[in-house]
Scaffold this active site. Structure first.
Site: not given
Length: 375
Positions: A122, A127, A130, A133, A228
């Site tokens: 992360r 991004q 991911d 997400s 997280y």
């Protein structure tokens, strides 16, 4: 370089790992693409659309795999599939690496170089790669729709000549990607929305979407654990449960989203909390496949406890298969593109790149990821 795009074998998995759009972009990088017949049908991506972007349609998975250096999938392959995978090929998929060690060992034994996309670091550069997400965002949205489908009332306040219908109260437990999308979706639908989380940053995020943040009375957490939330201590769990217990009976809909990678989901709602809700209330447990946040939730079922519905749909992103596939496929494309030589179209992986070291789980017949070898 040949890339195989396979049809998922699980009847409940409707997503596909490449779309006509990403096939076009992979072709532009010099790759040859073979798509198994019908691979995108459940996501409304037909074979003709893939062919129009330059892919060949393989009659069987074996035909698609023949000569392939890269294999794109959504879910881990079943044991019976592995015998057809070319030794040395690179498999890129969601592999449940932290919870399915036998499956990872099987990939190593099959001689595959495998990348678990759910382990993507992360970091800012990653991004766009991911999958957690991108898929959680859709799951949070769909959770609100699923709750509305089971809820016997309207969400927004309605003023009529016959009287006023009060707005429904929606409580989101866990304000990560899925939770924040659930906040936004419920708010757009006119509900009174509250949310809770153990991360300090969540308060501002929830309030920016129009929700009210319910602060759990424990020390604030930072985001140092890879983005997280950490597991709560027993004392912190007790404090959170006490706060939630007083808030839950006033809610019409609750959506729980708390997950800890590689571990069983924390229980956020006890049986007593469920029974404290009004008949007709709805709970959607997005963590049901990892043990569940709600006492009594069951994967793939809608359980009714004293008139309260507990919704435990499996694989929620797959319930929005077209959009989920599009996002997942772009995640894979963005991961793969930097490692394709633009001139030759060949695969040229930088084994020192943190995107690679963060996701690589098997190579040369061995399990190599630190989180799987340190234990």
């Amino acid at each position: 370089m040949k890339i195989a795009v396979l049809k998922e074998q699980d009847p409940a998995e409707h997503r596909v790992a490449a779309t006509p759009e990403t096939v076009k972009k992979l072709k532009a990088l010099g790759a040859e693409i073979a798509v198994e017949a019908g691979a995108g049908a459940d996501s409304n991506f037909l074979d003709a659309a893939y062919e129009a972007e330059g892919a060949s349609i393989a009659a069987t998975a074996a035909d698609a795999l023949s000569g392939s250096e890269i294999i794109l999938k959504i879910a881990p392959p079943a044991a019976e599939e592995l015998s057809t995978y070319p030794k040395g090929a690179s498999l890129i998929a969601s592999l449940n690496a932290l919870s399915d060690r036998p499956g990872i060992d099987a990939l190593a034994s099959a001689g595959l170089t495998s990348f678990a996309m759910e382990l993507m670091p992360r970091i800012t550069r990653a991004q766009s790669m991911d999958i957690l997400s991108s898929q959680s965002n859709l799951a949070g949205y769909k959770a609100v729709l699923d709750a509305c489908a089971e809820f016997g009332r309207a969400l927004p306040m309605m003023m009529t000549a016959a009287g006023t219908i009060p707005a429904a109260r929606v409580f989101i437990m866990g304000a990560g990607v899925a939770g924040l999308q659930a906040v936004a979706t419920a708010k757009r639908r006119g509900a009174i929305v509250t949310a809770t989380d153990v991360r300090a940053a969540a308060k501002e995020q929830v309030e920016s979407l129009g929700g009210k943040f319910i602060m759990v009375d424990i020390p604030a957490q930072d985001d140092s654990a890879g983005g997280y939330a950490r597991a709560l201590t027993e004392d912190e769990q007790a404090k959170q449960a006490e706060l939630v217990a007083g808030h839950v009976p006033k809610q019409d809909i609750i959506i729980t989203t708390a997950l800890i990678p590689g571990r069983q989901a924390p229980q956020l709602m006890s049986e007593e909390m469920v029974k404290s809700m009004k008949p007709g209330s709805v709970i959607v447990d997005l963590a049901v496949e990892q043990g569940g946040n709600v006492a009594g939730s069951k994967p793939g079922e809608i359980v009714i406890v004293d008139g309260v519905k507990i919704v435990g749909h499996r694989n929620v992103p797959s319930r929005l298969a077209a959009d989920a596939s599009s996002l997942f496929a772009k995640n894979l494309l963005n991961f793969l593109s930097p490692f394709i030589d633009k001139e030759s179209g060949s695969l040229n992986i930088n084994w020192e790149d943190e995107l690679v070291t963060g996701t690589l789980v098997t190579k040369d017949g061995a399990v190599v990821h630190p989180r799987l070898t340190d234990s």
